[in-house]
Design a protein around this motif. Sequence first.
Motif, PDB file in Angstrom:
ATOM      1  N   PHE A 120       0.825  -1.215   0.000  1.00  0.00           N
ATOM      2  CA  PHE A 120       0.000   0.000   0.000  1.00  0.00           C
ATOM      3  C   PHE A 120       0.857   1.263   0.000  1.00  0.00           C
ATOM      4  CE2 PHE A 120      -2.382  -3.459   1.836  1.00  0.00           C
ATOM      5  CZ  PHE A 120      -3.610  -3.354   1.219  1.00  0.00           C
ATOM      6  N   ASP A 121       0.321   2.348  -0.577  1.00  0.00           N
ATOM      7  CA  ASP A 121       1.048   3.624  -0.486  1.00  0.00           C
ATOM      8  C   ASP A 121       0.648   4.341   0.821  1.00  0.00           C
ATOM      9  OD1 ASP A 121      -1.379   4.894  -0.858  1.00  0.00           O
ATOM     10  OD2 ASP A 121      -1.030   5.402  -2.959  1.00  0.00           O
ATOM     11  N   ASN A 122       1.170   5.549   1.022  1.00  0.00           N
ATOM     12  CA  ASN A 122       0.926   6.254   2.285  1.00  0.00           C
ATOM     13  C   ASN A 122      -0.542   6.596   2.530  1.00  0.00           C
ATOM     14  OD1 ASN A 122       3.580   6.101   2.822  1.00  0.00           O
ATOM     15  ND2 ASN A 122       4.083   8.156   2.035  1.00  0.00           N
ATOM     16  N   ASN A 123      -1.318   6.669   1.440  1.00  0.00           N
ATOM     17  CA  ASN A 123      -2.751   6.982   1.593  1.00  0.00           C
ATOM     18  C   ASN A 123      -3.609   5.735   1.738  1.00  0.00           C
ATOM     19  OD1 ASN A 123      -2.161   9.717   1.189  1.00  0.00           O
ATOM     20  ND2 ASN A 123      -2.061   9.335  -1.036  1.00  0.00           N
ATOM     21  N   GLY A 124      -2.947   4.596   1.880  1.00  0.00           N
ATOM     22  CA  GLY A 124      -3.696   3.352   2.054  1.00  0.00           C
ATOM     23  C   GLY A 124      -4.221   2.790   0.746  1.00  0.00           C
ATOM     24  N   LYS A 125      -3.777   3.374  -0.387  1.00  0.00           N
ATOM     25  CA  LYS A 125      -4.223   2.886  -1.689  1.00  0.00           C
ATOM     26  C   LYS A 125      -3.305   1.735  -2.106  1.00  0.00           C
ATOM     27  CE  LYS A 125      -5.565   4.750  -6.182  1.00  0.00           C
ATOM     28  NZ  LYS A 125      -4.730   3.953  -7.047  1.00  0.00           N
ATOM     29  N   ILE A 126      -3.888   0.727  -2.713  1.00  0.00           N
ATOM     30  CA  ILE A 126      -3.064  -0.433  -3.068  1.00  0.00           C
ATOM     31  C   ILE A 126      -2.157  -0.096  -4.269  1.00  0.00           C
ATOM     32  CG2 ILE A 126      -4.833  -1.528  -4.557  1.00  0.00           C
ATOM     33  CD1 ILE A 126      -3.747  -4.207  -3.134  1.00  0.00           C
ATOM     34  N   LYS A 127      -0.854  -0.373  -4.095  1.00  0.00           N
ATOM     35  CA  LYS A 127       0.094  -0.101  -5.182  1.00  0.00           C
ATOM     36  C   LYS A 127       0.344  -1.373  -5.988  1.00  0.00           C
ATOM     37  CE  LYS A 127       3.752   1.652  -3.323  1.00  0.00           C
ATOM     38  NZ  LYS A 127       4.920   2.391  -2.882  1.00  0.00           N
ATOM     39  N   SER A 128       0.566  -2.444  -5.262  1.00  0.00           N
ATOM     40  CA  SER A 128       0.810  -3.735  -5.923  1.00  0.00           C
ATOM     41  C   SER A 128       0.109  -4.825  -5.129  1.00  0.00           C
ATOM     42  CB  SER A 128       2.292  -4.089  -5.944  1.00  0.00           C
ATOM     43  OG  SER A 128       3.072  -2.994  -6.289  1.00  0.00           O
ATOM     44  N   ALA A 129      -0.180  -5.883  -5.842  1.00  0.00           N
ATOM     45  CA  ALA A 129      -0.685  -7.085  -5.161  1.00  0.00           C
ATOM     46  C   ALA A 129       0.319  -8.193  -5.433  1.00  0.00           C
ATOM     47  CB  ALA A 129      -2.050  -7.463  -5.708  1.00  0.00           C
ATOM     48  N   ILE A 130       0.690  -8.891  -4.386  1.00  0.00           N
ATOM     49  CA  ILE A 130       1.631  -9.997  -4.547  1.00  0.00           C
ATOM     50  C   ILE A 130       0.816 -11.283  -4.477  1.00  0.00           C
ATOM     51  CG2 ILE A 130       3.730 -11.108  -3.677  1.00  0.00           C
ATOM     52  CD1 ILE A 130       4.110  -8.085  -4.356  1.00  0.00           C
ATOM     53  N   LEU A 131       0.769 -11.986  -5.587  1.00  0.00           N
ATOM     54  CA  LEU A 131       0.019 -13.244  -5.628  1.00  0.00           C
ATOM     55  C   LEU A 131       1.010 -14.397  -5.425  1.00  0.00           C
ATOM     56  CD1 LEU A 131      -2.429 -15.067  -6.314  1.00  0.00           C
ATOM     57  CD2 LEU A 131      -1.828 -14.794  -8.719  1.00  0.00           C
ATOM     58  N   GLY A 132       0.890 -15.070  -4.305  1.00  0.00           N
ATOM     59  CA  GLY A 132       1.817 -16.168  -3.995  1.00  0.00           C
ATOM     60  C   GLY A 132       1.103 -17.504  -4.059  1.00  0.00           C
ATOM     61  N   VAL A 133       1.733 -18.442  -4.747  1.00  0.00           N
ATOM     62  CA  VAL A 133       1.125 -19.773  -4.909  1.00  0.00           C
ATOM     63  C   VAL A 133       2.141 -20.828  -4.497  1.00  0.00           C
ATOM     64  CG1 VAL A 133       0.075 -21.389  -6.561  1.00  0.00           C
ATOM     65  CG2 VAL A 133      -0.253 -18.917  -6.863  1.00  0.00           C
ATOM     66  N   GLY A 134       1.722 -21.742  -3.647  1.00  0.00           N
ATOM     67  CA  GLY A 134       2.601 -22.845  -3.235  1.00  0.00           C
ATOM     68  C   GLY A 134       1.932 -24.163  -3.586  1.00  0.00           C
ATOM     69  N   ILE A 135       2.625 -24.966  -4.400  1.00  0.00           N
ATOM     70  CA  ILE A 135       2.041 -26.247  -4.851  1.00  0.00           C
ATOM     71  C   ILE A 135       2.946 -27.378  -4.383  1.00  0.00           C
ATOM     72  CG2 ILE A 135       1.231 -27.567  -6.846  1.00  0.00           C
ATOM     73  CD1 ILE A 135       1.142 -24.901  -8.415  1.00  0.00           C
TER      74      ILE A 135
END
Length: 254
Positions: A120-135
Amino acid sequence: MKIKNFKIFHFKKIDSTNAYAKNIASEVINDKTIIVADKQTAGRGRLGRTFISNRGGLYFSIILNPEKSAQDTVFITVAAAVAVARAIESISQKKCDIKWVNDIYIENKKVCGILTEGVFDNNGKIKSAILGVGINLFETREKFPKNVPLADSIFHKGDKILFKNCKRKQLLKEFLKEFFKFYYNLEKKEYMDEYKKKSFLKGKKITYVQDDKNYIATVKDIDNNANLIVVTQDKEEVLSHGEIQIIGMEQLPV
Ligand code: BTN
């Protein structure tokens, strides 16, 4: 969606691909960066849990810049669940079920987990989403700790032919192909029907916790926002997040 179009960082061993992805997320400006590891020493699961990530699995994180609200990360997870189920089915010929919200099961055992984390940035807005997958691909059952009794791998000794044929790169390619078809039109929710169909919770008795209280309920349905509709003794409830356990299956968290 060709794998050569992605920038892939491959590690033989890392603490957590999600942690690494989070650290470099601010330098990444498109949706094409993937961190892949053969083994994680501090794999992260949901709710602060550890995700056992020994050699014998495929662990990866994709840095996404969705320009969407934090709420949309739910749909990233839902789309990823369908995509990873399709990818596993195509390389293993085994049928996958989805346990709301984001676990993939084969024959009542968890073989894959998904963790989407926001940056998130300083205003609480999402900057990136990290999608993690474990198989979990080949790890033998005994290598999972006793307190994760539902964890298992896709391939076992008896599956020798599939064992040999399973190419991790192929699995990743299949996932990317399926996931990005959904991701670029996330709001169309083209993954939702299949998500509901693959979900094995409908009709099952479950327990869940809300406001520190334990409830018993029966699962009625999943709605188009990926909420779980459950019926308790006296009312219908809509669960948007949280952890549920299926009564009758082993009750420890995985
Ligand atoms: C869960 O089942 O609770 C979610 C598990 C998510 C594990 C994956 S493995 C790749 C990525 N890196 C991590 O540290 N966690 C996710």
